[in-house]
Design a protein around this motif. Structure first.
Motif, mmCIF file in Angstrom:
data_model
loop_
_atom_site.group_PDB
_atom_site.id
_atom_site.type_symbol
_atom_site.label_atom_id
_atom_site.label_comp_id
_atom_site.label_asym_id
_atom_site.label_seq_id
_atom_site.Cartn_x
_atom_site.Cartn_y
_atom_site.Cartn_z
ATOM 1 N N ALA A 1 0.829 -1.205 0.000
ATOM 2 C CA ALA A 1 0.000 0.000 0.000
ATOM 3 C C ALA A 1 0.865 1.259 0.000
ATOM 4 C CB ALA A 1 -0.928 -0.014 1.217
ATOM 5 N N SER B 1 -7.771 -7.896 2.995
ATOM 6 C CA SER B 1 -8.855 -7.133 2.372
ATOM 7 C C SER B 1 -9.606 -6.288 3.395
ATOM 8 C CB SER B 1 -9.828 -8.083 1.668
ATOM 9 O OG SER B 1 -9.179 -8.775 0.613
ATOM 10 N N HIS C 1 -7.037 -3.402 4.240
ATOM 11 C CA HIS C 1 -6.620 -2.554 3.115
ATOM 12 C C HIS C 1 -7.605 -2.741 1.957
ATOM 13 C CE1 HIS C 1 -2.659 -1.789 5.004
ATOM 14 N NE2 HIS C 1 -2.719 -3.045 5.383
ATOM 15 N N PRO C 2 -8.809 -2.193 2.096
ATOM 16 C CA PRO C 2 -9.849 -2.448 1.080
ATOM 17 C C PRO C 2 -9.514 -1.936 -0.315
ATOM 18 C CG PRO C 2 -10.521 -0.712 2.628
ATOM 19 C CD PRO C 2 -9.286 -1.337 3.195
ATOM 20 N N ASN C 3 -8.615 -0.969 -0.421
ATOM 21 C CA ASN C 3 -8.279 -0.407 -1.736
ATOM 22 C C ASN C 3 -7.045 -1.051 -2.363
ATOM 23 O OD1 ASN C 3 -10.410 1.507 -1.585
ATOM 24 N ND2 ASN C 3 -9.134 2.840 -0.303
ATOM 25 N N LEU C 4 -6.461 -2.016 -1.679
ATOM 26 C CA LEU C 4 -5.258 -2.655 -2.191
ATOM 27 C C LEU C 4 -5.608 -3.767 -3.182
ATOM 28 C CD1 LEU C 4 -2.139 -2.964 -1.956
ATOM 29 C CD2 LEU C 4 -2.546 -4.605 -0.106
ATOM 30 N N SER C 5 -4.892 -3.802 -4.294
ATOM 31 C CA SER C 5 -5.082 -4.877 -5.274
ATOM 32 C C SER C 5 -4.411 -6.144 -4.757
ATOM 33 C CB SER C 5 -4.472 -4.463 -6.619
ATOM 34 O OG SER C 5 -4.511 -5.535 -7.543
#
Length: 291
Positions: free
Chosen positions: A27, A71, A74-78
């Motif tokens: 991130a 997830s 870090h909900p925005n992490l691919s």
């Protein structure tokens, strides 16, 4: 570094701590995270009940637990996750060939206790083509939760000898708003190493310690220019490299060391300094391969 950060998991608390660290690092650097669990069905030639379906489900559960954990935090992490049908060492080394960084869990202090992913970890660190970060379970999450602090990096040899190691350290420090503490440990040369040629450079610098300070300054110069916002502390100290680095890293966020890429008659080696750091450093340790 645009390639993914890869975390190897095995369901242990140490590997989950490694996954947490890897997710935060990905991130911070704006790169994807890949989570892998190496599992290969290998029937044992012993009279016990073995259920392949149960073991497959167990492997998938290990992976899902790690993926869900990341997830949620870090909900925005691919994030991608995969059970790799291979032995641990082969799977992790193959991942290292494609990764920007490989992150593994570390188990305690000392050779008796073992470290990383059991006996496999040292093989991976010694042969991986990308930097490998060893993360301990206890204390790592709390320490990494705060930005700032120090990234300690060991520098030795000439300026070009440590380019890859310093690049990794400065990038890590820039990502987390930390200070780079560049450590160069030195010792008096043995009597048979003295020669007019070897001592002339030291004499021109004003002595052995000023010579070492000048060598460190020269090695850092291009990285200070590339990362002007990163504060730098130059740390030159006489003593064993392992002891000096461990002392400097006592409260660090990350310790960065180099590993020279070469083959010996008895196979790949990580070096005594990296070996000591991996066993005893309280913070995550990054081992960076270089020529």
């Amino acid at each position: 570094m645009r390639r993914a950060v890869v975390a190897g998991v095995d369901g242990s608390p140490e590997s989950l701590a490694a996954t947490d660290w890897a997710a935060r690092e990905a991130a911070l650097r704006g790169v994807p995270l890949r989570i892998v669990h190496a599992w290969l069905w290998q029937p044992l030639d012993v009279p016990i009940v073995q259920d392949r379906e149960v073991q497959t489900q167990s492997a998938n559960t290990v992976l899902r637990e790690a993926e869900t954990r990341v997830s949620d935090r870090h909900p925005n992490l691919s994030v991608t996750a995969e059970v790799v049908p291979d032995t641990a060492v082969s799977a992790l080394l193959a991942e290292a060939d494609r990764a920007g960084m490989l992150v593994l869990g570390s188990r305690g202090h000392g050779a008796i206790a073992g470290f990383l992913l059991g006996s496999y970890g040292q093989q991976v660190v010694a042969a991986a083509t990308c930097p490998v970060v060893s993360v301990r379970a206890r204390g790592t999450v709390a320490r990494e939760a705060e930005d700032g602090g120090e990234v300690v990096v060991g520098q030795q040899g000439g300026a070009q000898d440590s380019d890859a190691v310093l690049d990794f350290a400065f990038e890590a420090a820039a990502a987390r708003g930390a200070t780079v503490r560049a450590v160069r440990a030195w010792s008096l040369p043995p009597i048979f190493a003295y020669s007019p040629g070897s001592m002339r450079l030291a004499d021109e610098a004003g002595g052995l310690e000023p010579f070492e300070r000048k060598a460190l300054e020269q090695a850092l110069a291009p990285w200070r220019e590339k990362f002007p916002a990163v504060p730098v502390i130059e740390h030159v100290e006489i003593g064993s490299a392992g002891q000096v680095l461990l002392s400097a890293a006592a409260r660090a966020q990350l310790l960065v060391l180099g590993r020279r890429v070469r083959r010996s008659p008895i196979g790949t080696r990580i070096g005594s300094v990296a070996h000591a750091a991996l066993h005893h450093a309280p913070c995550p340790v990054a081992v960076v391969p270089h020529a």
